[in-house]
Design a protein around this motif. Structure first.
Motif, PDB file in Angstrom:
ATOM      1  N   TYR A  22      -1.878  -9.773   0.554  1.00 32.45           N
ATOM      2  CA  TYR A  22      -0.704  -9.196   1.194  1.00 32.45           C
ATOM      3  C   TYR A  22      -0.217 -10.088   2.343  1.00 32.45           C
ATOM      4  O   TYR A  22       0.983 -10.257   2.556  1.00 32.45           O
ATOM      5  CB  TYR A  22      -1.055  -7.795   1.704  1.00 32.45           C
ATOM      6  N   LEU A  23      -1.150 -10.677   3.069  1.00 32.90           N
ATOM      7  CA  LEU A  23      -0.814 -11.573   4.182  1.00 32.90           C
ATOM      8  C   LEU A  23      -0.526 -13.012   3.727  1.00 32.90           C
ATOM      9  O   LEU A  23      -0.230 -13.866   4.550  1.00 32.90           O
ATOM     10  CB  LEU A  23      -1.966 -11.600   5.199  1.00 32.90           C
ATOM     11  N   ASP A  24      -0.652 -13.277   2.428  1.00 34.55           N
ATOM     12  CA  ASP A  24      -0.525 -14.629   1.878  1.00 34.55           C
ATOM     13  C   ASP A  24      -1.547 -15.583   2.488  1.00 34.55           C
ATOM     14  O   ASP A  24      -1.254 -16.738   2.784  1.00 34.55           O
ATOM     15  CB  ASP A  24       0.895 -15.191   2.080  1.00 34.55           C
ATOM     16  N   VAL A  47       1.776  -6.772   9.382  1.00 31.64           N
ATOM     17  CA  VAL A  47       0.531  -6.153   9.854  1.00 31.64           C
ATOM     18  C   VAL A  47       0.796  -4.720  10.292  1.00 31.64           C
ATOM     19  O   VAL A  47       0.035  -3.810   9.966  1.00 31.64           O
ATOM     20  CB  VAL A  47      -0.104  -6.982  10.987  1.00 31.64           C
ATOM     21  N   ARG A  48       1.886  -4.512  11.002  1.00 32.87           N
ATOM     22  CA  ARG A  48       2.233  -3.161  11.441  1.00 32.87           C
ATOM     23  C   ARG A  48       2.441  -2.252  10.235  1.00 32.87           C
ATOM     24  O   ARG A  48       2.136  -1.056  10.274  1.00 32.87           O
ATOM     25  CB  ARG A  48       3.490  -3.197  12.329  1.00 32.87           C
ATOM     26  N   ASN A  73      -8.806   2.552   9.329  1.00 31.28           N
ATOM     27  CA  ASN A  73      -7.903   1.887   8.396  1.00 31.28           C
ATOM     28  C   ASN A  73      -8.488   0.522   8.029  1.00 31.28           C
ATOM     29  O   ASN A  73      -8.344  -0.455   8.764  1.00 31.28           O
ATOM     30  CB  ASN A  73      -6.521   1.748   9.048  1.00 31.28           C
ATOM     31  N   LEU A  74      -9.152   0.483   6.898  1.00 31.68           N
ATOM     32  CA  LEU A  74      -9.891  -0.716   6.515  1.00 31.68           C
ATOM     33  C   LEU A  74      -8.995  -1.929   6.290  1.00 31.68           C
ATOM     34  O   LEU A  74      -9.360  -3.052   6.653  1.00 31.68           O
ATOM     35  CB  LEU A  74     -10.727  -0.444   5.270  1.00 31.68           C
ATOM     36  N   ARG A  75      -7.835  -1.733   5.687  1.00 31.88           N
ATOM     37  CA  ARG A  75      -6.947  -2.875   5.453  1.00 31.88           C
ATOM     38  C   ARG A  75      -6.378  -3.403   6.771  1.00 31.88           C
ATOM     39  O   ARG A  75      -6.273  -4.610   6.974  1.00 31.88           O
ATOM     40  CB  ARG A  75      -5.841  -2.519   4.469  1.00 31.88           C
ATOM     41  N   TYR A  76      -6.022  -2.502   7.670  1.00 30.92           N
ATOM     42  CA  TYR A  76      -5.509  -2.930   8.971  1.00 30.92           C
ATOM     43  C   TYR A  76      -6.581  -3.720   9.738  1.00 30.92           C
ATOM     44  O   TYR A  76      -6.316  -4.795  10.262  1.00 30.92           O
ATOM     45  CB  TYR A  76      -5.040  -1.715   9.783  1.00 30.92           C
ATOM     46  N   SER A  77      -7.798  -3.185   9.782  1.00 30.57           N
ATOM     47  CA  SER A  77      -8.862  -3.886  10.516  1.00 30.57           C
ATOM     48  C   SER A  77      -9.186  -5.230   9.865  1.00 30.57           C
ATOM     49  O   SER A  77      -9.493  -6.201  10.568  1.00 30.57           O
ATOM     50  CB  SER A  77     -10.117  -3.021  10.649  1.00 30.57           C
ATOM     51  N   ALA A  83      -6.985  -7.141   8.321  1.00 30.85           N
ATOM     52  CA  ALA A  83      -5.899  -8.038   8.733  1.00 30.85           C
ATOM     53  C   ALA A  83      -6.129  -8.549  10.155  1.00 30.85           C
ATOM     54  O   ALA A  83      -5.994  -9.755  10.420  1.00 30.85           O
ATOM     55  CB  ALA A  83      -4.553  -7.314   8.635  1.00 30.85           C
ATOM     56  N   ILE A  84      -6.498  -7.661  11.057  1.00 28.81           N
ATOM     57  CA  ILE A  84      -6.737  -8.070  12.444  1.00 28.81           C
ATOM     58  C   ILE A  84      -7.922  -9.042  12.516  1.00 28.81           C
ATOM     59  O   ILE A  84      -7.871 -10.053  13.223  1.00 28.81           O
ATOM     60  CB  ILE A  84      -6.956  -6.845  13.358  1.00 28.81           C
ATOM     61  N   ALA A  85      -8.977  -8.755  11.754  1.00 29.11           N
ATOM     62  CA  ALA A  85     -10.137  -9.662  11.742  1.00 29.11           C
ATOM     63  C   ALA A  85      -9.728 -11.051  11.260  1.00 29.11           C
ATOM     64  O   ALA A  85     -10.128 -12.058  11.856  1.00 29.11           O
ATOM     65  CB  ALA A  85     -11.247  -9.090  10.870  1.00 29.11           C
TER      66      ALA A  85
END
Length: 159
Positions: free
Chosen positions: A19-21, A79-80, A99-103, A105-107
């Motif tokens: 999703y973030l490429d 990300v938001r 929120n596993l996907r959010y965390s 992405a932040i990681a």
């Protein structure tokens, strides 16, 4: 008891990186190793060290938003988009836990913001050094390597 490594990789880490490429087999393997070493794949989601699978401290979470994502509005919007619509506004750090996907992405953005490049192959020692530099400065390399070998090494990563 945490999340099965294969499920976490297949249903959370890989789709988030795509999703973030930012997807690569090594990035996927590295984040799975971080989750294994930081929270035993989700067996302990909150500690005094931080929140969620990756034990991200609140200060580091704010720094990613203020010093990295603020410079890239398109990425910040993506990300938001992973965060809960209302819960994020009232408890943004809680998103790191629930929120596993959010965390994830932040990681990953913590790695990216740090300017560190992952090795081209899955080298546990080099990954452990990066883990310690970014996630656990007081950590022992052997702890990451042990977690990586028990949770990550048995999996295969199709690209």
């Amino acid at each position: 008891m945490g999340i099965a490594a294969g499920d976490l990789s297949r249903h959370v880490i890989r789709p988030t990186l795509m999703y973030l490429d930012r997807h690569s087999a090594c990035a996927e393997s590295f984040l799975l190793g971080v989750a294994a070493s930081q929270s035993a794949l989700g067996a302990a989601l909150d500690s005094r060290r931080g929140h969620g699978l990756y034990c991200i401290p609140e200060l580091r979470h704010r720094q990613i938003w203020d010093n990295y994502l603020a410079l890239d509005p398109e990425l910040a919007s993506r990300v938001r988009g992973l965060a809960s619509q209302h819960a994020f506004l009232t408890g943004p750090h809680l998103e790191l836990t629930v929120n596993l996907r959010y965390s994830t992405a932040i990681a990953w953005l913590m790695v990216e913001a740090h300017g560190v490049f992952l090795p081209s192959d899955e080298n546990p020692l080099l990954m452990a050094k990066i883990w310690r530099e970014i996630f656990e400065p007081q950590g022992r390399l052997r702890d990451f390597i042990s977690a990586w070998q028990s949770c990550v090494a048995p999996l295969s990563y199709p690209v």
